[in-house]
Design a protein around this motif. Structure first.
Motif, PDB file in Angstrom:
ATOM      1  N   ALA A 109       3.487  32.314  55.400  1.00  0.00           N
ATOM      2  CA  ALA A 109       2.877  31.795  56.195  1.00  0.00           C
ATOM      3  C   ALA A 109       3.480  32.765  58.006  1.00  0.00           C
ATOM      4  O   ALA A 109       2.903  32.534  59.197  1.00  0.00           O
ATOM      5  N   LEU A 110       4.605  33.382  57.313  1.00  0.00           N
ATOM      6  CA  LEU A 110       5.025  34.382  58.908  1.00  0.00           C
ATOM      7  C   LEU A 110       3.985  35.088  59.546  1.00  0.00           C
ATOM      8  O   LEU A 110       3.632  35.630  60.094  1.00  0.00           O
ATOM      9  N   LEU A 111       3.589  35.860  58.045  1.00  0.00           N
ATOM     10  CA  LEU A 111       1.921  36.968  58.309  1.00  0.00           C
ATOM     11  C   LEU A 111       0.472  36.022  59.656  1.00  0.00           C
ATOM     12  O   LEU A 111       0.464  35.796  60.386  1.00  0.00           O
ATOM     13  N   LYS A 112       0.248  34.625  58.331  1.00  0.00           N
ATOM     14  CA  LYS A 112      -1.079  34.574  58.912  1.00  0.00           C
ATOM     15  C   LYS A 112      -0.989  33.193  59.886  1.00  0.00           C
ATOM     16  O   LYS A 112      -1.754  33.687  60.504  1.00  0.00           O
ATOM     17  N   GLU A 118       7.980  23.091  55.926  1.00  0.00           N
ATOM     18  CA  GLU A 118       6.612  23.096  55.796  1.00  0.00           C
ATOM     19  C   GLU A 118       6.112  24.247  55.911  1.00  0.00           C
ATOM     20  O   GLU A 118       4.703  23.996  55.135  1.00  0.00           O
ATOM     21  N   PHE A 119       6.586  25.035  55.892  1.00  0.00           N
ATOM     22  CA  PHE A 119       6.789  26.982  55.721  1.00  0.00           C
ATOM     23  C   PHE A 119       6.606  26.898  54.158  1.00  0.00           C
ATOM     24  O   PHE A 119       5.513  27.641  53.630  1.00  0.00           O
ATOM     25  N   VAL A 120       7.539  26.728  53.064  1.00  0.00           N
ATOM     26  CA  VAL A 120       8.225  27.092  52.093  1.00  0.00           C
ATOM     27  C   VAL A 120       7.703  26.734  51.028  1.00  0.00           C
ATOM     28  O   VAL A 120       7.272  27.060  50.265  1.00  0.00           O
ATOM     29  N   ARG A 121       7.031  25.116  51.419  1.00  0.00           N
ATOM     30  CA  ARG A 121       6.355  24.519  50.214  1.00  0.00           C
ATOM     31  C   ARG A 121       5.252  24.440  50.653  1.00  0.00           C
ATOM     32  O   ARG A 121       4.412  24.004  49.795  1.00  0.00           O
ATOM     33  N   THR A 122       4.310  25.371  51.367  1.00  0.00           N
ATOM     34  CA  THR A 122       2.920  24.626  51.355  1.00  0.00           C
ATOM     35  C   THR A 122       1.990  26.269  50.965  1.00  0.00           C
ATOM     36  O   THR A 122       2.754  27.834  51.044  1.00  0.00           O
ATOM     37  N   LYS A 123       1.534  26.365  50.219  1.00  0.00           N
ATOM     38  CA  LYS A 123       0.322  27.420  49.959  1.00  0.00           C
ATOM     39  C   LYS A 123      -0.725  27.592  51.137  1.00  0.00           C
ATOM     40  O   LYS A 123      -1.381  27.201  51.465  1.00  0.00           O
ATOM     41  N   HIS A 124      -0.156  29.190  51.377  1.00  0.00           N
ATOM     42  CA  HIS A 124      -0.958  29.685  52.189  1.00  0.00           C
ATOM     43  C   HIS A 124      -2.249  30.792  51.818  1.00  0.00           C
ATOM     44  O   HIS A 124      -3.112  31.068  53.596  1.00  0.00           O
ATOM     45  N   ASP A 125      -2.672  31.279  50.884  1.00  0.00           N
ATOM     46  CA  ASP A 125      -4.244  31.546  50.837  1.00  0.00           C
ATOM     47  C   ASP A 125      -3.783  32.514  51.721  1.00  0.00           C
ATOM     48  O   ASP A 125      -4.977  33.141  52.545  1.00  0.00           O
ATOM     49  N   TYR A 126      -3.248  33.411  50.860  1.00  0.00           N
ATOM     50  CA  TYR A 126      -2.562  35.259  51.918  1.00  0.00           C
ATOM     51  C   TYR A 126      -2.855  36.071  51.127  1.00  0.00           C
ATOM     52  O   TYR A 126      -2.266  35.771  49.775  1.00  0.00           O
ATOM     53  N   PRO A 127      -3.678  36.946  51.021  1.00  0.00           N
ATOM     54  CA  PRO A 127      -3.993  37.739  50.245  1.00  0.00           C
ATOM     55  C   PRO A 127      -2.813  38.688  50.079  1.00  0.00           C
ATOM     56  O   PRO A 127      -1.797  39.114  50.613  1.00  0.00           O
ATOM     57  N   ASP A 128      -2.347  38.997  48.320  1.00  0.00           N
ATOM     58  CA  ASP A 128      -1.100  39.934  47.941  1.00  0.00           C
ATOM     59  C   ASP A 128      -1.694  40.792  49.313  1.00  0.00           C
ATOM     60  O   ASP A 128      -1.933  41.857  49.875  1.00  0.00           O
TER      61      ASP A 128
END
Length: 436
Positions: free
Chosen positions: A28-31, A92-102
């Motif tokens: 989340a921080l990155l996306k 909202e940040f920690v319990r959500t999948k954010h579909d970000y590359p490894d």
């Protein structure tokens, strides 16, 4: 800003949850916030379990974490300002999948943590600790001759503030052994004892071999002597309970250096830093893989504290006995310790001098049975000083632990040497003479 006021409703987290939530936070921080590698994320938190999620999430994103004492909150928010409306909910940040590359791990030598220390003197400076510094220091602590560090325990009590470098060190230690950490929002003897009872931790200690051969008290066994600095990630030496009981010759010692750590005591006036012999007092110098990368954007200050061949000046006076145990006897630095917090007197003196009608000021620490030291100010007024207004002003500018609980004394002048440096030792002597 991430609003964390509603965290800790879930009272406990498994290691699996910490892993998943910290991964979601890093993404989340990155996306969402579009942070980039080496951006600095400030974490303001009390002692709560969610700190581990944030701390690990920030570093996993290849960002740099820095912590701020929660006691600063009222100052940062100007006393009456609330959390902004656009603050993002923590869950909202920690319990959500954010579909970000490894996320590809950064270099071990990249800065992971930026914490502040006054070093041997002066105003606070950003201490750059790398991923390697932090990992190595954990391994050093868990591979010496201690007896509680090599196995997972059912509980591990955290009694240091999380924002403090030693607080984070304890968290790292709990993680590496898979232990259970109980976070106390504030510390009191009654609360600590009740937690020991509820967690069954006291019974665990009673089953240890140390109690079968010794009648020493529980408080003695709970004590692990050690020494370190922010600049050393932080641990330099440790002394464990069994050693404290079995060997009397090291009474008062801070232990022996951790693995791969070198120490020497030198005459502060010796430019060659020649090691002194056993039991000779001098400045303690330290060398090892836990030494910081340097002070943030302060190369000259870094050179002052770290020699070309890698020795860090601790600013502390002490000696090494014939058995190799370290002892700290005094401090060269002007730093004042208040409940484990470092206070730079020059910072407070600048604030005091900014108040109208004050010509000069000095701040020292005076002994206190509960806080180690409390702060005392010496003020030279230009005219009659409204003390009530001054204290209201000062308390509004600093965190609570920086309040002048040691008192305020009015002087005609501040004692200084020829170079203009404040003679704090002279002020302390004057205080002791008046309070005999």
């Amino acid at each position: 800003m991430i609003n964390s006021r509603n965290v800790s409703k879930q009272k406990k987290y498994t290691y699996g949850e910490i892993r998943d939530y910290s991964t979601s936070l890093s993404e989340a921080l990155l996306k969402i916030l579009r942070l980039e590698a080496e951006d600095v994320v400030a974490v303001i938190s009390r002692n709560i379990p969610e700190f581990s999620i944030v701390y690990l999430g920030v570093m996993k994103a290849n960002l740099i974490a820095t912590t701020v004492s929660s006691s600063y909150t009222s100052v940062l928010l100007k006393l009456n300002q609330s959390i902004p409306d656009k603050a993002i909910d923590f869950h909202e940040f920690v319990r959500t999948k954010h579909d970000y590359p490894d996320i590809i791990p950064c270099s071990p030598n990249a800065v992971a943590f930026l914490t502040y220390s006054s070093g041997t003197t002066g105003l606070p400076k950003g201490v750059e600790l790398t991923h390697k510094n932090l990992v190595v220091n954990m391994l050093q602590c868990f591979n010496c001759d201690g007896e509680y560090q090599t196995e997972s325990s059912e509980s591990y009590q955290e009694i240091l503030p999380i924002h403090h470098i030693f607080g984070k060190s304890l968290i790292n230690g709990v993680h590496i052994i898979g232990g259970k950490m109980i976070c106390l929002k504030s510390f009191s003897q009654e609360l600590f004892i009740s937690v020991l009872k509820e967690s069954n931790f006291g019974n665990i200690l009673l089953r240890k071999k140390i109690f079968k051969t010794s009648t020493k008290s529980l408080s003695k066994v709970l004590s692990i002597q050690g020494y370190g600095l922010t600049e050393t990630s932080p641990a330099v030496s440790q002394l464990y309970p069994s050693k404290m009981i079995e060997e009397e010759f090291h009474k008062g010692s801070i232990g022996k250096p951790l693995p791969n750590t070198l120490t020497k005591v030198v005459d502060p006036e010796d430019v060659k830093d020649t090691p002194l012999g056993p039991n000779c007092t001098g400045e303690l110098l330290i060398k090892g893989p836990q030494i910081m990368k340097g002070y943030h954007k302060l190369p000259k200050e870094t050179k002052k504290i770290i020699s070309e061949d890698g020795w860090l000046r601790s600013g502390d006076l002490g000696h090494i006995n014939e058995k190799g145990f370290l002892f700290i006897t005094d401090r060269m630095k002007e730093l004042i310790k208040v409940k484990g917090n470092q206070v730079a007197p020059s910072e407070l003196e600048d604030i005091i001098r900014s108040f109208p009608g004050i010509a000069d000021a000095a701040v020292t620490g005076v002994s206190h049975e509960r806080a180690s030291e409390v702060l005392r100010a010496y003020i030279v007024p230009e005219k009659n000083l409204d003390m009530e207004k001054f204290q209201q002003f000062f308390n509004g500018e600093v965190a609570k632990y920086k309040h002048l609980k040691g008192g305020i004394e009015i002087l005609k002048s501040i004692p200084k040497n020829a170079a203009g440096n404040i003679l704090r030792r002279e002020l302390k002597t004057m205080y002791l003479q008046k309070n005999r």
